[in-house]
Every structure is written in C-alpha cells, then in structure tokens.
Design a protein around this motif. Sequence first.
Motif, short mmCIF file in Angstrom:
data_model
loop_
_atom_site.label_atom_id
_atom_site.label_comp_id
_atom_site.label_asym_id
_atom_site.label_seq_id
_atom_site.Cartn_x
_atom_site.Cartn_y
_atom_site.Cartn_z
N PRO A 30 0.83 -1.20 0.00
CA PRO A 30 0.00 0.00 0.00
C PRO A 30 0.86 1.25 0.00
O PRO A 30 2.00 1.22 0.46
CB PRO A 30 -0.81 -0.11 1.30
N PRO A 31 0.33 2.34 -0.51
CA PRO A 31 1.11 3.57 -0.52
C PRO A 31 1.41 4.01 0.90
O PRO A 31 0.61 3.77 1.81
CB PRO A 31 0.19 4.58 -1.22
N PRO A 32 2.57 4.61 1.13
CA PRO A 32 2.91 5.01 2.49
C PRO A 32 1.97 6.09 2.99
O PRO A 32 1.52 6.95 2.23
CB PRO A 32 4.34 5.55 2.35
N ARG A 33 1.66 6.02 4.27
CA ARG A 33 0.79 7.02 4.88
C ARG A 33 1.58 8.28 5.12
O ARG A 33 2.76 8.24 5.44
CB ARG A 33 0.24 6.51 6.20
N ALA A 34 0.92 9.37 5.02
CA ALA A 34 1.56 10.65 5.30
C ALA A 34 1.89 10.73 6.79
O ALA A 34 1.16 10.19 7.62
CB ALA A 34 0.65 11.80 4.91
N GLU A 35 2.96 11.36 7.10
CA GLU A 35 3.35 11.52 8.50
C GLU A 35 2.29 12.35 9.22
O GLU A 35 1.90 13.41 8.75
CB GLU A 35 4.71 12.22 8.57
N SER A 72 0.99 21.13 8.15
CA SER A 72 0.59 21.44 6.78
C SER A 72 0.48 22.96 6.65
O SER A 72 0.64 23.71 7.62
CB SER A 72 -0.76 20.80 6.46
N TRP A 73 0.16 23.40 5.45
CA TRP A 73 -0.05 24.83 5.22
C TRP A 73 -1.18 25.35 6.09
O TRP A 73 -1.14 26.48 6.58
CB TRP A 73 -0.35 25.09 3.74
N ALA A 74 -2.20 24.51 6.32
CA ALA A 74 -3.35 24.93 7.11
C ALA A 74 -2.99 25.09 8.58
O ALA A 74 -3.47 26.01 9.26
CB ALA A 74 -4.49 23.93 6.94
N LEU A 120 -12.12 25.00 -1.55
CA LEU A 120 -11.37 23.75 -1.45
C LEU A 120 -12.24 22.49 -1.42
O LEU A 120 -11.72 21.40 -1.63
CB LEU A 120 -10.50 23.77 -0.19
N HIS A 121 -13.53 22.62 -1.15
CA HIS A 121 -14.36 21.42 -0.99
C HIS A 121 -14.40 20.62 -2.30
O HIS A 121 -14.66 21.17 -3.37
CB HIS A 121 -15.77 21.80 -0.57
N PRO A 122 -14.15 19.31 -2.23
CA PRO A 122 -14.12 18.47 -3.44
C PRO A 122 -15.45 18.44 -4.20
O PRO A 122 -15.46 18.31 -5.42
CB PRO A 122 -13.78 17.08 -2.92
N VAL A 139 -7.21 16.61 -0.70
CA VAL A 139 -6.11 16.63 0.27
C VAL A 139 -6.05 17.97 0.99
O VAL A 139 -5.91 18.02 2.21
CB VAL A 139 -4.76 16.30 -0.41
N CYS A 140 -6.19 19.05 0.25
CA CYS A 140 -6.16 20.38 0.87
C CYS A 140 -7.32 20.55 1.84
O CYS A 140 -7.15 21.12 2.92
CB CYS A 140 -6.19 21.48 -0.19
N MET A 141 -8.48 20.05 1.48
CA MET A 141 -9.64 20.15 2.36
C MET A 141 -9.42 19.32 3.62
O MET A 141 -9.77 19.75 4.73
CB MET A 141 -10.90 19.69 1.62
N GLN A 142 -8.82 18.15 3.48
CA GLN A 142 -8.53 17.32 4.64
C GLN A 142 -7.52 18.01 5.56
O GLN A 142 -7.65 17.96 6.79
CB GLN A 142 -8.00 15.95 4.20
N GLN A 143 -6.54 18.64 4.97
CA GLN A 143 -5.55 19.37 5.78
C GLN A 143 -6.20 20.53 6.51
O GLN A 143 -5.89 20.79 7.67
CB GLN A 143 -4.41 19.86 4.90
#
Length: 141
Positions: free
Chosen positions: A79-84, A89-91, A114-116, A123-127
């Motif tokens: 699986p892709p590595p999880r983000a730390e 983040s910028w937010a 930013l809402h999808p 990703v930006c919305m999650q951050q």
Amino acid sequence: MKGTVHIQVGRFDAKVHSPFEAKDLIKDLPRTWRRWDKDDKCWVVELHAVDSLESSLRMAGFTVQTTHQAGSERRYSSPPPRAERNTDSWADSMYRALGKELGDKAYKALVPVLHPDRGGDTVCMQQLNAARDKAKLQPTR
C-alpha cells in the motif's frame, strides 16, 4: 457456503464480481483502496488489498476464485505510504499565524474553494479540516 466471489487480477487493479452479501466485507477496505464500477457492475480494488480481501471472504464462508490476466504477477505492490501525522501542513501554519478566531474566518472562506464537491482539492480540504480540529483542542489565550 454463501456464494462464489470471482476476482480478476489485472496489471494495475483487480475486479471483484461478488454476490450482494459480500458487499460489507468489501466495504471494510479503506475507501481509497476500492471503488464501484457501475458499468461492469463490480468492485475495483487495488492490488495490495487482494490477499486480505480473499482471506476475509473465505473466513466469512464465501468461495473465492481468483484469475490472473496475462502480464499480472502474483506479487502485489504494497500500500502507498501514509503521510506523516505529526508534520505541519499549510493549514496548520495558517491557524498558527492567524490565531483561532481569524483562522475560523479563513476556514469559512476557504471551504467553498477547497471542498471536493465544488471542484476543490480533497487533500487540501482534509488538511484544512485537520488544522481546524487541532485548533479547537488548543487552549485559547
């Protein structure tokens, strides 16, 4: 036995043709690892999820038949590595610079952008949501 699940492993993903009763087991996979293909009426899962899906289906009493397309290997990618989780983040930087009150106003202004569902970036919305949640936990000064 509950039924038969057919898994067609391709080069990049796997198509899972299953009876309706198996949908909850497939939905136990993380959302980013699976999607419903309405044209083929089957689930499409990432390759690294195939082994765990096969075992959970078998444990639930389903018969699993797996076929491999030419060119697909039995070894699946990890699986892709999880983000730390602890990196800022910028937010987070925005909330730290603006403070909670102005940060909340900026949050309300950024959500429509930013809402999808409105064409924004997931990703930006999650951050942004994570930064707001962190700011709520911080004591006010």
